[in-house]
Design an enzyme around this catalytic site. Structure first.
Site, short mmCIF file in Angstrom:
data_model
loop_
_atom_site.label_atom_id
_atom_site.label_comp_id
_atom_site.label_asym_id
_atom_site.label_seq_id
_atom_site.Cartn_x
_atom_site.Cartn_y
_atom_site.Cartn_z
CG ASP A 140 -1.84 1.14 1.31
OD1 ASP A 140 -2.68 1.27 0.41
OD2 ASP A 140 -1.74 1.93 2.27
CD GLU A 174 -2.24 2.06 -3.54
OE1 GLU A 174 -3.34 2.46 -3.96
OE2 GLU A 174 -1.88 2.18 -2.34
#
Length: 644
Positions: free
Chosen positions: A329, A354
């Site tokens: 994340d 990400e």
């Protein structure tokens, strides 16, 4: 009053520790305790009979061991007892479990002494992880433990629990497979689970009262108790999660964990700050906590003991739970050296994240794992948001459109995704608005997706941008998006339920919305069964044909060419399958995003139609055409050159 600003401290002067024995470890004869707390003056260890209440029945002080460590050994069998630490660094900090706590009681208030071996389900020693010969062979399916089974339509008994994902043969009210059997039927290779480590905002004693995705970490090495049948006994959650992994592996499906090493739910009150104040977090020039996560703090991954902690944590999940990969994340908060260390320590595991942050960071972008730096991270992939927005429109704008919803003159951005964000000499990068250069060094560094847990579901986004579209037109757009994902180079990633047009009723940020919004409505599988079958066939097509999953950039550059004339609203290309071991020797792939039929020219020779809209033909069944082919509106067509 403690000063929670740290610009007066040089954290590089803190001692490093390289040992692998940090934490609390049980044997029948003794329990060993060791922590790293270089600023501590006193470290007190407390034992309890209960995981949330009652007074400590035993207290002792740890002894300083050098390199900032403190330790003790308790003689006797303390299995099933709970513990906390309290540190004094000049003043007393809060009572918490240790930062390495691998087993905790209800709501993570206290650590638990446990026997790892007793948490192994029957046959765990024979658990076999699916073999992935190359990362581009993966087809990833993202889901949330609770969403997956909580709906009455799931037919699953252990709703919202780890065990719900182990049940085979569950069916919807309409009689169709749900849950694990659905995953096997669909054909995906990996399940990506939203965070399963212990997070804060769901009360494990009343799990149905609140919902959360889990991006609010409390303990990184312990499992979330709301997903267990008994949240009070930490060993139960461990055993039940191992059963989940075992069930998926038995179905030849790998397990990827979503991990959140960019921030913690608490800042001042976190286990890190109650152990070594300030060290685990980046600070702004004024000494306050930096906030690239958008959640009030960001971990200082570049510091030796933070990096060590993250690597140790990931290795624990990989070794103890046999997981097959990790999704990071806000990976753009992490520094490049830490991500390289992770890659080196976890060979063979699928790693992606990400490539961005939620806010600015005091660490310069050139040192962080953002998308533009992915080529510096061999073996680690980033999400291709360029392709996502090219297909369905800007993710944050309700009315914006993309290729599948009828936007013309932005086809170069679609080609960018088809080529897995690697450099291709035929792509005009000046026309790719979101990225003017290719950012992936290799196709396995690109995760192609069109929807995930964040923002609108694909169905909802298309509905908002095309409000007058009929149900049939909506189905076609979803199918076209799936066709583009599953035939493009790189690694395809599907949002759970996308294959039967999942909706969240137009909610775009459902991280704490109720089950009525987030649950997967398995009855939609019957309603949109043609969409499910289409995705099923696409996945099978990808598995059968290596031309759609080339393993090297040079192969894509040499064997994928945009070989036909450009027509507005279409994207087309040719694949030299013979050179990459495909039994389809010469392939033409055409996508029509327009709302009308298009006559499209073909290269020289005769071609057999293998896919035309919803129809997938056997090798000898498709129509043979030459010179041109008629593309139906909002569809994919695949042709293969015939011999002679």
């Amino acid at each position: 009053m403690r000063d929670w600003k740290f610009n007066h401290i040089d954290f590089s002067t803190y001692p490093d520790y390289t040992g692998s024995d940090l934490g609390v470890f049980w044997t029948p004869e003794k329990t060993s305790v060791k922590i790293w707390a270089p600023t501590a003056k006193i470290v007190e260890f407390r034992l309890y009979k209960d995981g949330e209440s009652g007074e400590a029945f035993y207290k002792t002080q740890l002894l300083a061991n050098g390199d900032g460590t403190w330790s003790t050994v308790l003689t006797g069998d303390y299995e099933g007892k709970f513990y906390t630490l309290r540190i004094n660094d000049g003043e007393w900090l809060d009572e918490t479990p240790d930062i390495y706590a691998r087993c905790v009681g209800v709501n993570g208030l206290r650590g638990m002494v446990f026997s790892p071996e007793k948490t192994n389900p029957d046959g765990w020693e024979n658990d076999s992880q699916p073999k992935l010969t190359h990362f581009t062979n993966a087809v990833i399916y993202e889901t949330h433990v609770r969403d997956f089974s909580v709906s009455e339509s799931s037919g699953i008994q252990n709703k919202a629990k780890f065990l719900g994902m182990t049940e085979e043969g569950a069916r919807s009210p309409e009689g169709l497979f749900t849950g694990l059997s659905h995953l096997k039927e669909l054909g995906i290779t990996h399940v990506h689970l939203l965070p399963v480590n212990d997070f804060f905002t769901v009360d494990e004693e009343k799990p149905s009262e609140k919902y959360n995705w889990g991006y609010d970490p409390l303990h990184y090495n312990s499992l979330e108790g709301s997903y267990a049948t008994d949240p009070y006994n930490g060993a139960v959650r461990i055993k039940e999660f191992k059963k989940l992994v075992q069930a998926l592996h038995s179905a030849e499906i790998g397990v990827v964990l979503d991990v959140v090493y960019n921030h913690t739910y608490f800042a001042k009150e976190s286990v890190f700050n109650q152990s070594v104040p300030g060290y685990f977090y980046r600070q702004k020039p004024d000494g306050s906590f930096a906030n690239a996560s958008g959640c009030g703090n960001e971990l200082a991954t570049e510091r030796f003991m933070v990096r060590k902690y993250i690597v140790d944590s990931l290795k624990y999940w990989a070794e103890e739970f046999h997981v097959d990969g990790f999704r990071f994340d806000l990976m753009g908060v992490c520094d490049l050296e830490t991500m390289r260390a992770i890659r080196n320590e976890l060979p063979g595991l699928l790693l992606y994240g990400e490539g961005w942050t939620a806010d600015s960071s005091p660490m310069a972008e050139e040192f962080r794992a953002v998308k533009k730096n992915i080529s510096k991270l061999p073996g680690i992939a980033a999400f291709n948001d360029d392709f996502r927005d090219a297909l369905k429109g800007d993710h944050g704008s309700k009315k914006s459109k993309g290729f599948v919803s009828g936007l013309d003159l932005h086809e170069e951005a679609v080609k960018f995704g088809v080529a897995a964000a690697v450099h291709h000499p035929q792509i005009v990068y000046d026309y790719v608005e979101s990225s003017h250069v290719a950012w992936a060094g290799q196709p396995a560094q690109c995760i192609n997706y069109v929807a995930c847990h964040d923002n609108y579901t694909l169905w909802d986004k298309l509905k908002l941008s095309c409000p007058k579209s009929s149900d049939e037109e909506m189905r076609k757009m979803v199918k076209l998006a799936g066709a583009l994902l599953l035939t493009s180079q790189g690694i395809p990633f599907l949002h759970s339920g996308m294959e039967f047009c999942r909706t969240k009723g137009g909610h775009h940020n459902s991280y704490k919305s109720p089950d009525s919004v987030n649950q997967i409505d398995w009855s939609r599988k019957k309603e949109y069964y043609d969409v499910f079958e289409y995705f099923q066939k696409l996945i099978q097509l990808r598995k059968q044909h290596p031309a759609f999953r080339m393993t090297d950039t040079s192969r894509i550059q040499e064997n994928l060419s945009f070989c036909t004339e450009y027509k507005i609203g279409t994207v087309s290309y040719c694949l030299n399958g013979d050179e990459v071991g495909d039994f389809w020797k010469n392939i033409v792939v055409l996508f029509n995003g327009s709302r009308k039929e298009v006559s499209h020219s073909l290269p020289d020779g005769k071609f057999r139609i293998m896919v035309n809209g919803d129809e997938f033909f056997e090798e000898s069944q498709g129509e043979v055409v030459s010179k041109e082919v008629v593309l139906t509106p909002v569809s994919m067509t695949i042709l293969v050159k015939t011999e002679g």
